[in-house]
Design a protein around this motif. Structure first.
Motif, mmCIF file in Angstrom:
data_model
loop_
_atom_site.group_PDB
_atom_site.id
_atom_site.type_symbol
_atom_site.label_atom_id
_atom_site.label_comp_id
_atom_site.label_asym_id
_atom_site.label_seq_id
_atom_site.Cartn_x
_atom_site.Cartn_y
_atom_site.Cartn_z
ATOM 1 N N VAL A 88 0.847 -1.197 0.000
ATOM 2 C CA VAL A 88 0.000 0.000 0.000
ATOM 3 C C VAL A 88 0.882 1.246 0.000
ATOM 4 N N ILE A 89 1.873 1.248 0.904
ATOM 5 C CA ILE A 89 2.766 2.412 0.981
ATOM 6 C C ILE A 89 3.509 2.605 -0.334
ATOM 7 N N ASP A 90 3.949 1.502 -0.940
ATOM 8 C CA ASP A 90 4.654 1.604 -2.221
ATOM 9 C C ASP A 90 3.763 2.212 -3.301
ATOM 10 N N THR A 91 2.496 1.778 -3.332
ATOM 11 C CA THR A 91 1.573 2.312 -4.342
ATOM 12 C C THR A 91 1.359 3.804 -4.139
ATOM 13 N N ILE A 92 1.122 4.206 -2.889
ATOM 14 C CA ILE A 92 0.873 5.631 -2.622
ATOM 15 C C ILE A 92 2.143 6.442 -2.933
ATOM 16 N N SER A 93 3.304 5.891 -2.555
ATOM 17 C CA SER A 93 4.557 6.604 -2.860
ATOM 18 C C SER A 93 4.735 6.750 -4.369
ATOM 19 N N ALA A 94 4.480 5.656 -5.087
ATOM 20 C CA ALA A 94 4.667 5.681 -6.540
ATOM 21 C C ALA A 94 3.700 6.646 -7.223
ATOM 22 N N SER A 95 2.556 6.863 -6.615
ATOM 23 C CA SER A 95 1.567 7.758 -7.237
ATOM 24 C C SER A 95 2.033 9.209 -7.176
ATOM 25 N N GLY A 96 2.946 9.500 -6.247
ATOM 26 C CA GLY A 96 3.426 10.880 -6.125
ATOM 27 C C GLY A 96 2.434 11.809 -5.434
ATOM 28 N N LEU A 97 1.421 11.251 -4.779
ATOM 29 C CA LEU A 97 0.411 12.071 -4.104
ATOM 30 C C LEU A 97 1.069 12.952 -3.040
ATOM 31 N N ARG A 98 0.721 14.246 -3.077
ATOM 32 C CA ARG A 98 1.251 15.190 -2.087
ATOM 33 C C ARG A 98 0.097 15.763 -1.273
ATOM 34 N N GLY A 99 0.392 16.047 0.001
ATOM 35 C CA GLY A 99 -0.655 16.503 0.919
ATOM 36 C C GLY A 99 -1.371 17.736 0.411
ATOM 37 N N ARG A 100 -2.699 17.683 0.395
ATOM 38 C CA ARG A 100 -3.484 18.787 -0.152
ATOM 39 C C ARG A 100 -3.820 19.857 0.888
ATOM 40 N N GLY A 101 -3.295 19.705 2.097
ATOM 41 C CA GLY A 101 -3.619 20.672 3.133
ATOM 42 C C GLY A 101 -2.837 21.966 3.016
ATOM 43 N N GLY A 102 -1.799 21.997 2.215
ATOM 44 C CA GLY A 102 -1.078 23.244 2.062
ATOM 45 C C GLY A 102 0.359 23.081 1.641
ATOM 46 N N ALA A 103 1.134 22.329 2.428
ATOM 47 C CA ALA A 103 2.574 22.325 2.183
ATOM 48 C C ALA A 103 2.985 21.352 1.086
ATOM 49 N N GLY A 104 2.139 20.366 0.792
ATOM 50 C CA GLY A 104 2.448 19.463 -0.297
ATOM 51 C C GLY A 104 3.482 18.400 0.016
ATOM 52 N N ILE A 160 -1.307 12.462 10.176
ATOM 53 C CA ILE A 160 -2.401 13.403 9.982
ATOM 54 C C ILE A 160 -2.508 13.723 8.507
ATOM 55 N N ASN A 161 -3.645 13.392 7.940
ATOM 56 C CA ASN A 161 -3.862 13.696 6.523
ATOM 57 C C ASN A 161 -5.088 14.577 6.363
ATOM 58 N N ASN A 162 -4.991 15.452 5.406
ATOM 59 C CA ASN A 162 -6.083 16.357 5.103
ATOM 60 C C ASN A 162 -7.208 15.616 4.354
ATOM 61 N N VAL A 163 -8.421 16.137 4.426
ATOM 62 C CA VAL A 163 -9.585 15.499 3.812
ATOM 63 C C VAL A 163 -9.375 15.239 2.317
ATOM 64 N N GLU A 164 -8.921 16.280 1.609
ATOM 65 C CA GLU A 164 -8.795 16.130 0.153
ATOM 66 C C GLU A 164 -7.710 15.103 -0.203
ATOM 67 N N GLY A 189 -1.854 26.346 -0.316
ATOM 68 C CA GLY A 189 -2.735 26.378 0.845
ATOM 69 C C GLY A 189 -3.784 25.307 0.710
ATOM 70 N N SER A 190 -4.931 25.539 1.292
ATOM 71 C CA SER A 190 -5.966 24.524 1.221
ATOM 72 C C SER A 190 -6.762 24.655 -0.065
ATOM 73 N N GLY A 191 -6.602 25.748 -0.788
ATOM 74 C CA GLY A 191 -7.261 25.836 -2.087
ATOM 75 C C GLY A 191 -8.296 26.951 -2.214
ATOM 76 N N GLY A 192 -8.236 27.905 -1.334
ATOM 77 C CA GLY A 192 -9.107 29.070 -1.507
ATOM 78 C C GLY A 192 -8.566 29.892 -2.661
ATOM 79 N N MET A 193 -9.415 30.378 -3.510
ATOM 80 C CA MET A 193 -8.966 31.197 -4.639
ATOM 81 C C MET A 193 -9.944 32.360 -4.748
ATOM 82 N N ILE A 194 -9.527 33.497 -4.202
ATOM 83 C CA ILE A 194 -10.442 34.628 -4.135
ATOM 84 C C ILE A 194 -10.030 35.661 -5.180
ATOM 85 N N VAL A 195 -10.938 35.938 -6.080
ATOM 86 C CA VAL A 195 -10.643 36.853 -7.174
ATOM 87 C C VAL A 195 -11.016 38.278 -6.761
#
Lengths: 636, 173
Positions: free
Chosen positions: A195-211, A360-364, A466-472
């Motif tokens: 499982v860890i190998d698959t997630i590592s290979a996917s390159g997924l980065r934390g979506r909470g802000g720092a990546g 600790i993982n973010n929801v997204e 960040g968490s993904g707020g985009m205020i125009v």
């Protein structure tokens, strides 16, 4: 917040699924029900934004009409957010063999029309759909569902895939869209290392802000020997103006549970916590329902899928503290203490909740996990950019036509998001900047519009994901005022533990107050910059370290606005009250409208005579400017 | 913040204490009970005066000082009673750039007290909310459970508030 009346279907036929076959059988049954419904399926977006716009009344109106007319076979369902918040309440109609039709701004009178014309008459009502109301795009069919619109065409919905389609209060519908298949795969065919190998290979980065790479985080926790480990879902979405986590929790809560169980198996944790904002009552309620149903089906509890693996999940509510989004502060809060961060190392992966290794993982981030397991790391890597694979959900808000949640592949340009998906600034106003990363981020200007968005590019540009707020923001927004707004926020939310953040942000706020009130000198700008640099370098946690970002970034891109406030004592956008004067021009015909709204009685003049504002009495509230029908009031 | 007046004092035999005790006992084996106990107490009593802190302390063994530290840290806890109607003006970024400050100013002007304060007749408490999560409807204000969306013209606010005021004076007669 309104919590809808508790009329979720009681599902009494939920029996534990001990085997893969049992899960597949349930999936096949519900896949058919969702994709090839025998009768019409009417779904109503009932996330917080929909409910706020009146979706409950729309639901009740449908229910009442269906009951009255004896239309018992039609499925009426509450679903999560479909993403186009500005058009809520949204009702969508699915019928086997036909395109889905999306109705916007639905109210009880329209419900009757939809039932009579569309459901009974078989003639969809173009006038009530988005395409019908605003059919500039001739390529879209007259009664287009949302899929056909430019708003959705450039999106790629992985995280939000089920939101707005399945009923989040019915686990069987989640199973019908391949839910819990990833968990079954993991528990019956994979080792934790796989499982860890698959997630590592996917390159997924934390979506909470720092990546931070998720696979690496899991690897650290898995490597620690301990009698107990924990996995925490960080649903303390504190960035004002970002609500993608809320939307996922309200629209697809089982995806989060499934991901947490998978994560638990990978690192060797048997207990999970969801730390969620108390301000999200609908999300909390749906999480409770989801956990209940998952326990009944045996997805949570002991010996899941006969694998010998046990896992349970508890919910903890936040109590309104932005800093609790920081990992170590969040842990302190779950432990029942003041939510104050501590120095790292030790990192939570080594020493976290009650001293045990904790992830600790973010929801997204979590919402991406089941898809990665089901489709493989290669699939995930094929979306997005090389260093930031996958998609990112943004909460597009502020001065933009299509306010809502958008999910785009990483590498999409800001221009595509703002112009193609967002539809640009409304009322013909000129785009000025977009703020990303909330109180920790910065603003991007027109020069950055063609840069492909990913974690690293945004940092290069002096902002952050960040968490993904985009205020125009458009020409009517004052950038100094916006910087002050964010600093006011972080200053208020500083936990008070370290001096640079506690005292420094306060001093910065004082300088900004002087600037917006026209009392600042040029030296104040130097002081502001110096303070900002020091706070950034010396604060204990990320809240303080990033607090000066909105100021630094606006100073870099909009120094002219700062100088206008400081040197010329004027606010170019006419936002800062004390730097904006109101004057009546020759266009005034003496209608007395402004006299009546002026709260300070500063306007004099008889009917049909030119009016006058007494500058000594005027409180600069702008009420006269807003109300004048002849544009006779000028701001200077 | 004003001190709770006598009429709001909670008597020792208030049945809500029993409920709170039952909640704490149910949670007894779980770690970190202080915060959940305070949340439950605030749900039951509406606010957290000293006597409630004393009660939770004696039930859980967590010192009052520590409980008070938690209460004052989080913005959702309050140590003074709230008004009958909670007015929350969303000051999230999306609302702010669309004029939430004007909405808040108008609410303050109409109600007559500032942010975080309660009117003398205990009818209204005004709060500036962080983000109500309905950014698509900005600017937004919420009174109790009702959301008022797209407040582009702040002059509609006095009429909205007046409605609650009338209901309040009617029910108190």
């Amino acid at each position: 917040m309104v919590i809808e009346s508790n009329n979720c279907q009681e599902i009494d036929c939920l029996k534990p699924l001990q085997t893969r076959e049992g899960l597949n059988q349930l999936r096949d049954e519900w896949k058919a029900k969702l994709e090839q419904p025998k009768d019409i399926r009417v779904v109503i977006g009932m996330a917080t934004c929909g409910i706020s716009a009146g979706a409950n009344q729309v639901y009740d109106a449908f229910r009442e009409e269906f009951d009255k007319r004896g239309m018992t076979t039609i499925k009426l369902e509450k679903v999560g957010c479909v993403g186009m918040c500005v058009y809520e309440p949204i009702v969508e109609i699915y019928e086997t063999g036909k395109d889905r039709v999306s109705y916007i701004h639905v109210d009880p009178p329209k419900v009757k029309t939809i039932i009579e014309e569309h459901i009974l008459g078989g003639r969809p009502c173009p006038g009530l759909t988005l395409a019908g109301l605003n059919n500039d795009d001739k390529s879209a069919p007259e009664c287009a569902g949302f899929d056909d619109l430019p708003f959705y065409r450039k999106q790629k919905r992985i995280v939000l895939h089920n939101c707005g389609f399945i009923n989040p209060e019915d686990i069987r519908q989640y199973i019908g869209v391949d839910g819990y298949q990833a968990l079954a795969d993991v528990l019956t065919t994979m080792t934790p290392q796989d499982v860890i190998d698959t997630i590592s290979a996917s390159g997924l980065r934390g979506r909470g802000g720092a990546g931070f790479p998720t696979g690496l985080k899991w690897k650290f926790a898995a490597a620690n020997e301990a009698d107990q480990k924990y996995i925490i879902c960080n649903a303390d979405e504190g960035d004002p103006g970002a609500y993608m986590d809320r939307s996922v929790l309200e629209g697809d809560p089982h995806a989060i549970l499934e991901a947490m169980i998978i994560g638990g198996y990978a690192i060797g944790a048997t207990k999970g916590w969801i730390y969620v904002r108390a301000e999200y009552p609908t999300a909390v309620k749906r999480l409770h329902i989801a956990i209940d149903q998952a326990e009944q089906l045996g997805m949570l509890g002991e010996n899941i899928f006969g694998s010998g693996f046990n896992f349970d999940i508890q919910i903890r509510l936040g109590a309104g503290a932005f800093v609790c989004g920081e990992e170590t502060a969040l842990i302190a809060s779950i432990e029942g203490k003041r939510g104050m961060p501590r120095n790292k190392p030790p990192f939570p992966a080594n020493k976290g909740l009650w001293g045990k290794p904790t992830i600790i993982n973010n929801v997204e981030t979590l919402a991406n996990i089941p898809g990665i397991i089901r489709n493989g790391a290669e699939w995930f890597r094929s979306i997005g950019t090389e260093k930031s694979p996958g998609t990112k959900v943004f909460a597009l808000g502020g001065k933009i036509t299509n306010t809502g949640l958008v999910e785009i592949p990483m590498g999409t340009t800001l221009r595509e998001v703002i112009e193609d998906i967002g539809g640009g600034c409304p009322n013909g106003k000129t785009f000025k900047a977009v703020q990303t990363g909330g109180p920790s981020g910065g603003c991007l200007t027109i020069n950055a519009l063609d840069v492909p968005i990913d974690f690293d590019k945004l940092v290069e540009l002096g902002s952050m994901m960040g968490s993904g707020g985009m205020i125009v923001m458009d020409e009517d927004n004052c950038m100094v005022d916006i910087a002050r707004f964010f600093l006011d926020f972080t200053c208020d939310e500083s936990c008070g533990q370290c001096t640079p953040c506690r005292e420094g942000t306060k001093r910065m706020l004082e300088i900004l107050d002087k600037i917006v009130n026209g009392a600042a000198h040029k030296k104040d700008l130097d002081d502001l910059k110096e303070l900002a640099d020091n706070i950034r370098l010396t604060s204990l946690c990320a809240l303080g370290q990033t607090a000066p970002n909105p100021v630094l970034s606006t100073m870099e891109h909009f120094m002219d606005e700062y100088l206008a406030h400081v040197v010329d004592k004027r606010c170019p956008a006419h936002v800062c009250k004390n730097l904006t004067g109101y004057y009546i021009t020759d266009r005034c015909i003496g209608c007395t409208k402004c006299v009546r709204v002026c709260p300070a009685d500063a306007i004099t003049g008889a009917v049909k005579e030119h009016h006058h504002i007494d500058q000594a009495v005027c409180i600069h509230c702008g009420a006269c400017f807003d109300v004048c029908p002849f544009d006779a009031i000028e701001r200077r | 913040m004003s001190q709770p007046c006598q009429c709001m004092t909670i008597s020792d035999d208030d049945p809500r204490y029993m409920e709170l005790r039952a909640f704490i006992q149910k949670e007894e084996n779980k770690q970190g009970v202080a915060m959940t106990a305070l949340q439950e107490a605030q749900r039951l009593f509406g606010y957290l005066p000293l006597e409630v802190h004393k009660f939770i302390s004696s039930e859980t063994g967590v010192p009052i000082a520590e409980l008070y530290g938690v209460t004052t840290f989080y913005s959702q806890f309050t140590t003074s009673p709230m008004g009958r109607h909670q007015i929350q003006v969303c000051m999230g970024t999306a609302c702010y750039v669309k004029g939430a400050q004007k909405v808040l100013d108008k609410v303050i002007e109409t109600v007559g007290v500032g942010v975080g304060m309660t009117t003398d007749d205990r009818l209204f408490t005004i709060n500036a909310a962080r983000c109500l999560g309905c950014c698509g409807l900005a600017p937004v204000m919420m009174i109790d459970d009702h959301v008022y969306a797209n407040i582009d013209n702040v002059n509609c606010i006095p009429a909205i508030i007046a409605k609650y005021r009338e209901d309040g004076s009617r029910s108190s007669k």
